[in-house]
Design a protein around this motif. Structure first.
Motif, short mmCIF file in Angstrom:
data_model
loop_
_atom_site.label_atom_id
_atom_site.label_comp_id
_atom_site.label_asym_id
_atom_site.label_seq_id
_atom_site.Cartn_x
_atom_site.Cartn_y
_atom_site.Cartn_z
N GLN A 192 0.82 -1.22 0.00
CA GLN A 192 0.00 0.00 0.00
C GLN A 192 0.85 1.27 0.00
O GLN A 192 0.55 2.23 -0.71
CB GLN A 192 -0.91 -0.02 1.23
N SER A 196 1.04 3.60 -3.31
CA SER A 196 0.41 4.92 -3.18
C SER A 196 1.41 6.03 -3.57
O SER A 196 1.05 6.99 -4.26
CB SER A 196 -0.07 5.15 -1.75
N ARG A 219 -0.26 -7.73 -1.45
CA ARG A 219 -1.71 -7.79 -1.18
C ARG A 219 -2.28 -6.47 -0.67
O ARG A 219 -3.36 -6.05 -1.03
CB ARG A 219 -2.03 -8.93 -0.21
N SER A 220 -1.49 -5.76 0.18
CA SER A 220 -2.02 -4.51 0.74
C SER A 220 -2.11 -3.40 -0.32
O SER A 220 -2.73 -2.37 -0.09
CB SER A 220 -1.15 -4.04 1.91
N ARG A 222 -3.90 -3.31 -2.76
CA ARG A 222 -5.31 -3.09 -3.13
C ARG A 222 -5.87 -1.86 -2.42
O ARG A 222 -6.83 -1.25 -2.87
CB ARG A 222 -6.15 -4.32 -2.78
N GLU A 223 -5.27 -1.52 -1.28
CA GLU A 223 -5.71 -0.35 -0.51
C GLU A 223 -4.97 0.93 -0.92
O GLU A 223 -5.12 1.97 -0.27
CB GLU A 223 -5.50 -0.58 0.99
N ALA A 224 -4.16 0.86 -1.94
CA ALA A 224 -3.35 2.03 -2.33
C ALA A 224 -4.22 3.11 -2.95
O ALA A 224 -5.25 2.83 -3.56
CB ALA A 224 -2.28 1.61 -3.33
N SER A 225 -3.79 4.36 -2.79
CA SER A 225 -4.49 5.48 -3.44
C SER A 225 -3.52 6.64 -3.65
O SER A 225 -2.56 6.79 -2.90
CB SER A 225 -5.66 5.95 -2.58
#
Ligand SMILES: [Zn+2]
Length: 262
Positions: A192, A196, A219-220, A222-225
């Protein structure tokens, strides 16, 4: 200013005014299927582009050929390019020695690869830290001869050191994410935090449609922005300004968020 674009009179100005001279230091390493292999170095390059617009600094051409290791993935058809630390240390000594010969005394490098325990060190940063120390010793001996430290003129050495003015501060190697920043922003490998940062700083080097659940460390992501990355960018820029001793200009926050627009 980018060093390779500088004219000699500009280099002399940078020496006399003690502008920070900064090396983006990194590797080329597999970062999952969704990030470019240059991630660790690209993030430093892009952040320095922000600082270059707001302050008098010299940005050296980036060094991408560090010791990536093959810990994450084997190189075949994956892209990690590993250069052993044994050959990096002599190269770093020559590189830093050359910068000292030119006249720079305010030299820095930022590295983002394997820096979660920077106090202990990892092969790329240790090689460059060793090369930096050796370059400073060599420069001092070349100028003052052996026994330079034992002379009466150095009797204030410890006082100088306490004030940060001793020669071993001529070259400093910094982790991009300090322990203080790691407490505030996720430190990971292609997860993430890094994804990000790429979405905010270098979106052309990220493709979330390629993200796979195959690797635990991605896997984390997927929470990136881009929003989280922008928060990280501002935190890191603040720490970089402090490390380089440059002031935060008024309006810098507005300028950096504008420049991240497409
Ligand atoms: Zn990375």
């Amino acid at each position: 200013m980018r060093y390779e674009l500088m004219l000699p009179h500009q280099i002399r100005t940078a020496i006399d005014a003690e502008w920070p001279v900064v090396l983006p230091l990194g590797v080329l390493e597999y970062h999952g299927e969704h990030l470019a292999v240059g991630m660790d170095t690209l993030v430093v390059v892009r952040l320095l582009e922000h600082l270059e617009r707001e302050a008098d600094i010299v940005v050296l051409p980036p060094f991408y050929y560090g010791a990536s290791s093959y810990a994450v993935a084997s190189p075949e058809r994956n892209g990690s390019l590993h250069v052993a630390s044994e050959v990096l240390a002599p190269l770093a000594k020559e590189l830093f020695g050359g910068l000292l010969r030119i006249g720079f005394r305010n030299i820095h490098a930022f590295i983002h690869h394997q820096t979660e325990n920077f106090a202990a060190g990892m092969p790329t940063d240790l090689a460059f830290r060793l090369g930096a120390r050796q370059a400073v010793f060599a420069a001092l001996e070349a100028e003052h001869g052996e026994g330079w430290w034992g002379r009466e003129a150095m009797s204030d050495y410890y006082a100088q050191q306490a004030g940060g003015a001793d020669p071993f501060n001529w070259i400093k190697i910094h982790p991009l994410l300090t322990p203080e920043l790691i407490a505030l922003y996720p430190f990971d490998h292609a997860g993430q935090g890094e994804t990000s940062l790429m979405l905010a700083l270098c979106p052309e080097a990220a493709d979330l449609s390629r993200l796979s659940a195959e690797h635990w460390y991605t896997r984390s992501a997927r929470e990136a922005s881009a929003e989280l990355g922008a928060e990280g960018r501002e935190l890191i820029l603040t720490a970089m300004r402090r490390a380089l001793g440059i002031a935060c200009p008024s309006g810098a926050a507005a300028a950096t968020s504008q420049s991240s627009a497409p």
